[in-house]
Design a protein around this motif. Sequence first.
Motif, PDB file in Angstrom:
ATOM      1  N   ASP A 184       4.339  -8.177 -14.848  1.00 20.19           N
ATOM      2  CA  ASP A 184       4.697  -6.945 -14.145  1.00 20.19           C
ATOM      3  C   ASP A 184       4.392  -5.784 -15.078  1.00 20.19           C
ATOM      4  N   ARG A 187       5.694  -3.019 -15.332  1.00 20.04           N
ATOM      5  CA  ARG A 187       6.885  -2.320 -15.803  1.00 20.04           C
ATOM      6  C   ARG A 187       7.410  -2.877 -17.118  1.00 20.04           C
ATOM      7  N   GLN A 215       6.876  -0.677 -20.242  1.00 16.87           N
ATOM      8  CA  GLN A 215       7.771   0.439 -20.541  1.00 16.87           C
ATOM      9  C   GLN A 215       8.686   0.125 -21.726  1.00 16.87           C
ATOM     10  N   ARG A 221       5.446   2.164  -6.391  1.00 13.36           N
ATOM     11  CA  ARG A 221       6.812   2.431  -5.975  1.00 13.36           C
ATOM     12  C   ARG A 221       7.697   2.895  -7.120  1.00 13.36           C
ATOM     13  N   ASP A 222       7.272   2.742  -8.361  1.00 11.90           N
ATOM     14  CA  ASP A 222       8.092   3.135  -9.504  1.00 11.90           C
ATOM     15  C   ASP A 222       7.420   4.281 -10.247  1.00 11.90           C
ATOM     16  N   LYS A 272       3.377   4.921 -11.448  1.00 16.47           N
ATOM     17  CA  LYS A 272       2.598   6.080 -10.997  1.00 16.47           C
ATOM     18  C   LYS A 272       1.966   6.804 -12.180  1.00 16.47           C
TER      19      LYS A 272
END
Length: 475
Positions: free
Chosen positions: A141, A143, A146, A386-387, A391
């Motif tokens: 993923d 994410r 991050q 969506r996050d 984006k």
Amino acid sequence: MRRLLTSEGTAATATITPQGAPNRRNTELALLVFAVLLPLFAYADTGLAMDGRVPAGMLEYGLGMGLFALLAHLSVRRFAPFADPLMLPIAALLNGLGLVFIWRLDRARQLAHNYPGAQNQLIWSGLGIALFIGVMALLKDHRLLQRYTYIAGLTALVLLAVPAFMPGRASDFGAKIWIHIGGFSIQPGEFVKIILPVFFSGYLMVKRDALALASRRFLGLYLPRGRDLGPIIAVWVLSLMILVFETDLGTSLLFFGIFVIMLYVATERTSWIVFGLAMAGAGFWVVASTEPHVQSRITAWLHPLTAAPDGGGVGQLGQALFSFGAGGTLGTGLGQGHSWLIGFAAKSDFILGTVGEELGLAGLMAIFVLYALLFERGLRTALAARDPFGKLLAVGLSGAFALQVFIVAGGVTGTIPLTGMTMPFMAQGGSSVITNWALVAILLKISDVARRPAPAPAAAPGPGSGEPTQVLTSS
């Protein structure tokens, strides 16, 4: 709009929206077949034009590119089934056409310091596909990236600083952007264009609200608070240091441009764009006034048709402009140009000169359309994400890709001074092709999460369960 009827006769209305996007892997596979066949026909056409026969290695080249494309497709089908169907075929097509033009220049015996580059580029392309598959398999993923915000920032700083402390070579032509280890060389700045967007995305996720605040309005612009100018000033100073110590105009422009683009997207403040352009212009003017290497680039840009000091005719930019002029609208034909006159950089940043001469303005515009499509699909991915982190990361990676294309194409066509960067996917350069394949892989992972259908709603209880039954009927 549909009507929900319950067993008690009550009615309610609800809007049913599509859940995600369909799986487009078969579309991707069909486009990949075209992306492999078109360079293969171009390879055959070039061989016929130059030698009067089909190249002996045509079968091996076709099988190699087909295998690379198939492996990449299977990895997307397995690990990112809902990803964008256009990015991989476009990247494969650009990579394949780049191999054809590099091989064409390998055959130009008049090219000074010529050495076979197509075979090496094919190997680097294979390594790039391997990294692409690795990213698809290991990055579950996007994410997760991050978590490594500040590690990415530190890594980027180290990679940017290391070339300044490495001994330079005459073949570097004044720019200290390579790390040489024996006969092997690597360009760290190429990897930074992936690592920096990870850092900026994580940083702006936390600081965007503070950066969006304005203290006063001046000439229609909302001016940021003085204490919030720190980040852009720090990035500005760092980009100047890169330009001064490494005389690398391309990386400094790319580095600063990525930050300003992502800052604008995160805060939606036009004032950051104005400040960024003003500071970039001021910094470039200061360095151009003091750094001889940058001054020589500007002089060559302002006077491209001036004879070189060694008496060898006009410089590379002038020869590139002659190539574009000789190509006209439809070009001279594959293998029938004289772009080897450009010199040593004909296979790297000046490979567009060969494209413009042998495919003409029409072919050059088609190449730019492919780059624009890849950029557009990246922005579409950013819109669909969506996050907020996804984006910003998609915008940063797409912006880095588009900026590099603009910097290289602008330098070769005489729009801006030359920078020495390589054209993504097409130009000879191992660091570049590997990095760009990794960049496309990350964008595909973000696209997969963005386009993945939402979980289906739980089924309504049936009769006898004690709950009212819902029936969907058209209104």
